[in-house]
Write a protein that holds these residues in place. Structure first.
Motif, PDB file in Angstrom:
ATOM      1  N   PRO A  77       0.828  -1.210   0.000  1.00 27.36           N
ATOM      2  CA  PRO A  77       0.000   0.000   0.000  1.00 27.36           C
ATOM      3  C   PRO A  77       0.860   1.257   0.000  1.00 27.36           C
ATOM      4  N   TRP A  97      -4.122  -4.661   2.699  1.00 30.93           N
ATOM      5  CA  TRP A  97      -2.882  -4.530   1.936  1.00 30.93           C
ATOM      6  C   TRP A  97      -3.206  -3.898   0.598  1.00 30.93           C
ATOM      7  N   GLY A  98      -2.223  -3.725  -0.250  1.00 30.07           N
ATOM      8  CA  GLY A  98      -2.507  -3.035  -1.496  1.00 30.07           C
ATOM      9  C   GLY A  98      -1.393  -3.133  -2.505  1.00 30.07           C
ATOM     10  N   THR A 118      -6.175  -0.740  -2.590  1.00 30.76           N
ATOM     11  CA  THR A 118      -6.100  -1.539  -1.370  1.00 30.76           C
ATOM     12  C   THR A 118      -7.139  -2.650  -1.436  1.00 30.76           C
TER      13      THR A 118
END
Length: 572
Positions: A77, A97-98, A118
């Protein structure tokens, strides 16, 4: 737009970016970044308007990023930096998360932002490859398209990460070391699972089982059994059940130092004499680890589902025998439709690691190809039900041909197919000379098996390689497959469809018996394997040993290992 995909290896995400951006109408080339000079040559040769890096471990030279727009797709992210992003996310149980698209600058992962995405992380510890090939890849492709659109806007300027405020949830983290991954078997099962799955694929986690120093992979939750943590409770089809502080974990694969990754029971051979075998029953209760299973779903159980969840999609000879047996079991039931589904990867054909680990890899390869042929034959000759294959993840070589044995092939959007064998020095089997031409015709069959290029979902649908493409994440795909199977089973046209299938199979058999395709294919494969005419032994060894290939710069250009006419003769 002229786009250069600069990558450290031609992995699944790079292949997907190549197929989908070309489908969008762009001119896309791929080059591998062996070193800084290779990067400079790649840029000079291709003269790109945009350099996109979907999987890059190396630093881009300053003279390149200063002269060209170079955008890196980082699997973390906003604010996340470092080469072990997904490892840390799983280890630390990050809830979100991303993926971030950022411009290359002198400092790694520190450039201005072109875009970001994300996604939620599952509460159950996920396997690193499942995160990378699932939500990370989906987000990365979305970002790739966004970056391309912005690159065509003269007014666009990327923004510094600081300008995104509270959206910045990542931070700089170092390369994860084995000391960061360490666990003890006295730890709780969740902790052990999270550590191993965060390192799955590579590099694994170093530990000790039965006094043997090794790295472990492919971990699954198991049922608690009395005994000391770290001791082996059971073994099953190559896996071992190791007791933890509050339960047990199945370890499917392991590797000794300087060895190759193999089924754990193979690595621990000689240390399991007193360990009982737990037989896998396809319809029995699950204890968290089952490679092959069968269940019935739908009204009155009208659909039978065979699931093969094989590590990295590789099918050994013994696994092939068991999948074939499960399909025979499914065909003997009073269902109307049989579905063959798989795990993260649908299938990549024979298990090269198992073959390489045997005293005679060639003989094991021969056993292996015959076992997968048996699986394909069960699909092709099942005339008592309609058959559906659910390709929810990537497939390659014989794994693609296996899927084509069904009446209906469903593909998840974003899954990439590699329907060729040449990169491993093989002409191929799995009844491909029957299954592939009947779907796409002779000309397309020659192109697909000769060009050695990945096929994206849009092209697969367009040429008839698959029957439908299903959008959505993996859970949505699995649900849509079952819905489609129930529709087929309960449709008013079911009887007519089954009768047409039976008639077509009978007509094909009269025209040319199915087994003659297998005989002809295996005659060629025997020369590939036993005479080693196209370097199968060396290519297999290099693949298993993960030898770095520096022999080519553009993997999108087919590297033919034989004359195209020989393939044409085999198919025609």
């Amino acid at each position: 737009m002229r786009i250069l995909l600069l990558c450290s290896s031609y992995n699944g995400l790079t292949q997907r970016a190549w197929t989908e951006l070309r489908e969008d109408g762009h001119h896309v080339e791929v080059r591998l970044s062996h070193d800084e000079d290779a990067i400079r040559r790649a840029v000079a040769d291709t003269r790109p308007e945009l350099v996109l890096c979907p999987f890059l471990k190396d630093r881009v030279p300053a003279d390149v990023w200063q002269a060209h727009r170079v955008v890196v797709l980082h699997p973390g992210p906003l604010g996340d930096r470092g080469p072990s992003s997904i490892d840390w996310a799983i280890t630390d149980a990050e809830p979100v998360w991303g993926v971030t698209a950022l411009q290359a600058v002198e400092e790694m992962d520190a450039g201005p932002i072109w875009g970001h995405r994300t996604f939620p992380m599952p509460s159950e510890p996920p396997r690193k490859s499942a995160v990378y090939n699932g939500p990370v890849a989906d987000a990365a492709i979305e970002l790739a398209r966004e970056v391309v659109a912005k690159a065509q806007d003269p007014a666009f300027e990327p923004a510094p990460v600081e300008s995104f405020g509270d959206a910045v949830i990542g931070r700089l983290r170092p390369t994860m070391k084995q000391s960061d991954r360490v666990f003890t078997w006295e730890d709780p099962t969740d902790h052990v699972l999270r550590r191993i799955r965060a390192a799955d694929g590579s590099p694994g986690v170093r530990t000790q089982i039965a006094g043997v120093e090794l790295s472990v992979f492919d971990a699954h939750r198991g049922s608690a059994t009395p005994g000391a943590p770290g001791s082996i409770a059971l073994r099953r089809h190559g896996a071992v059940l190791v007791r933890t502080g509050d339960g047990a974990v199945w370890i499917g694969h392991a590797r000794v130092p300087k060895g190759i990754k193999l089924p754990a029971a193979t690595v621990l051979a000689g240390h399991l004499d007193d360990v009982p075998e737990s037989l896998e029953r396809p319809t029995g209760p699950s204890d968290g680890y089952r490679e092959i299973s069968y269940r019935r779903v739908g009204p009155d159980g009208c659909v039978g589902v065979v699931r093969m969840d094989l590590y990295n999609g590789a099918m050994s000879a013994s696994q092939g025998h068991r999948v074939a047996a499960a399909l025979r079991h499914a065909a003997a039931q009073d269902t109307r439709v049989v579905v063959l589904e798989a795990g993260e990867v649908f299938s990549n054909g024979i298990h090269l690691n198992v073959a390489e680990g045997r005293p005679d890899p060639t003989v094991e390869s021969w056993r292996n190809i015959n076992a997968i042929n048996d699986v394909c034959r069960e699909l092709l000759t099942c005339t008592s039900q309609l058959v559906v294959t659910a390709v929810g993840g990537p497939a390659g070589a014989g794994g693609v041909m296996l899927a084509l044995g069904a009446d209906t092939v469903l593909l998840r959007e974003g899954a990439v197919l590699n329907p060729h064998y040449r990169n491993m020095g093989l002409t191929g089997s799995e009844y491909w000379t029957y299954a592939l031409p009947r779907r796409v015709g002779l000309a397309e069959s020659l192109r697909l098996t000769g060009d050695c290029l990945p096929v994206g979902h849009a092209e697969a649908l367009r040429i008839g390689l698959v029957d439908a493409v299903v959008a959505g994440d993996r859970a949505a795909f699995d649900a849509a497959v079952l819905e489609r199977a129930v529709e087929l089973a309960t449709a008013d046209s079911y009887a007519a469809a089954l009768a047409a299938k039976q008639a077509a199979r009978e007509a094909d058999e009269l025209r040319r018996p199915l087994e003659t395709y297998r005989v002809q294919e295996l005659a060629e494969m025997s020369r590939d394997m036993f005479d080693d005419r196209y370097r199968y032994a060396a290519l297999r060894h290099d693949f298993v040993a993960k030898a770095k290939d520096t022999s080519f710069d553009d993997p999108t250009i087919a590297r033919s290992v034989r004359e195209a006419g020989q393939v044409e003769e085999l198919v025609g």
